[in-house]
Design a protein around this motif. Structure first.
Motif, PDB file in Angstrom:
ATOM      1  N   TYR A 227      77.257  73.927  -8.840  1.00  5.54           N
ATOM      2  CA  TYR A 227      77.629  73.447  -7.520  1.00  5.54           C
ATOM      3  C   TYR A 227      76.657  72.428  -6.931  1.00  5.54           C
ATOM      4  N   LEU A 228      75.499  72.207  -7.532  1.00  3.88           N
ATOM      5  CA  LEU A 228      74.519  71.267  -6.997  1.00  3.88           C
ATOM      6  C   LEU A 228      74.380  70.089  -7.950  1.00  3.88           C
ATOM      7  N   ASN A 229      74.585  68.893  -7.413  1.00  2.00           N
ATOM      8  CA  ASN A 229      74.411  67.667  -8.189  1.00  2.00           C
ATOM      9  C   ASN A 229      73.155  66.910  -7.798  1.00  2.00           C
ATOM     10  N   ASP A 230      72.604  67.230  -6.638  1.00  2.97           N
ATOM     11  CA  ASP A 230      71.397  66.573  -6.147  1.00  2.97           C
ATOM     12  C   ASP A 230      70.166  67.247  -6.768  1.00  2.97           C
ATOM     13  N   GLN A 231      69.349  66.485  -7.481  1.00  2.00           N
ATOM     14  CA  GLN A 231      68.161  67.031  -8.119  1.00  2.00           C
ATOM     15  C   GLN A 231      67.158  67.582  -7.119  1.00  2.00           C
ATOM     16  N   ASP A 232      67.127  67.017  -5.929  1.00  2.00           N
ATOM     17  CA  ASP A 232      66.169  67.479  -4.919  1.00  2.00           C
ATOM     18  C   ASP A 232      66.540  68.845  -4.339  1.00  2.00           C
TER      19      ASP A 232
END
Length: 311
Positions: free
Chosen positions: A237-242
């Motif tokens: 569900y998370l695509n943002d590396q941060d």
């Protein structure tokens, strides 16, 4: 005529062995030695890999190169890997993300689980049997991965921390354990509080929870370890590396997919060993669980067995 003075009864020592039943034979020396040897081997099998991970994370690049990889004997101890990891950047941010998700998720899961278990433990609550049957059905049947992903996507939870909490917030097994423990509390005690004018929430907060500290501590640890160790939901569900938690960053380091900014350059220039960084991240991931588990260990027998047998 001399008076006979009774000696005071000796209180059993804290470390004394429990009394042995009359039908159980006294163990032989060979049996005791065998049990001790088995326990020693089991402890070594558990602690030896941890020892290698910790020693390797504290070793310099020269020591790791001389050992050809993992280090078993400490030499030239250095904390450079931990200093670089905690100096800022993706690893530090991922650790803070994991801590926040663990705290918020555990509080939310415990609040819902305790309220649900208390309602199901009261025989007069509305529809408690049907709700219990529905909960039990979810233990054997589930929609599957793809419907769950589509549901999270339709709710707009992609690239949101709520996607790491809501899909796995409730464990039916934990609710059943809490329910079994709550049902073991004396009904007369709850009825007397109700006669005095206490409502359900007050009874739960003032009477039920203080009497259920053991099982609440165990279930809290279960939820906390689950949130801290979770990585699959973040990968979906998370695509943002941060936004990635610590476990996902650790996977990237171990698989050498992508080194965090700052560490990658230090590894390339020879200032750090990539293996030492990997082991240091593993230690950081294991440390909270290793620190909290001994404080809850004494509650496991009372909390889990009592909650699982009753009801």
């Amino acid at each position: 005529m001399t008076a006979v003075i009774d000696e005071p009864a000796r209180t059993p020592s804290r470390w004394a062995a429990p009394p042995r039943p009359v039908w159980e034979e006294k163990p032989s020396r060979a049996g005791l030695a065998g049990k001790g040897l088995v326990l020693l081997l089991a402890c070594l099998a558990i602690l030896f890999p941890l020892w290698i991970v910790v020693v390797t994370s504290l070793s310099s690049r020269k020591t790791i190169d001389e050992a050809g990889g993992l280090v078993m004997i400490p030499k030239d101890i250095t904390f450079v890997a931990y200093q670089e990891l905690l100096s800022g950047g993706q690893v530090t941010r991922a650790a803070l993300v994991s801590i926040g998700i663990t705290l918020v998720g555990t509080l939310f899961s415990m609040a819902v689980s305790v309220l649900c278990a208390y309602g199901l433990s009261r025989s007069g609550s509305l529809g408690h049997r049907w709700i219990l049957m529905v909960l039990l059905a979810t233990m054997f049947f589930s929609a599957g991965l793809i419907p769950t992903y589509l549901l999270v996507q339709s709710l707009g939870l992609m690239d949101s921390y709520l996607a790491l909490i809501l899909p796995s917030a409730i464990s039916v097994f934990n609710i059943l354990v809490l329910r079994g423990f709550f049902m073991g509390i004396s009904p007369e005690l709850i009825d007397s509080a109700r006669i005095d004018g206490a409502g359900d929430l007050r009874i739960l907060w003032r009477i039920v929870l203080p009497l259920s500290r053991a099982v609440v501590a165990v279930i809290t640890l279960f939820y906390a370890v689950g949130y801290w160790s979770a990585w699959f939901n973040a990968s979906l569900y998370l695509n943002d590396q941060d936004m990635l938690p610590l476990q996902n960053v650790m996977i990237q380091l171990v698989q050498k997919q992508e080194a965090p900014v700052g560490l990658g350059q230090a590894i390339k220039t020879g200032e750090l060993s990539g293996l030492a960084v990997q082991m240091a991240v593993m230690v950081m991931a294991l440390l909270p669980v290793a620190v909290l588990s001994p404080f809850v260990q004494r509650h496991f027998k009372k909390g889990m067995l009592t909650g699982a047998v009753k009801g």
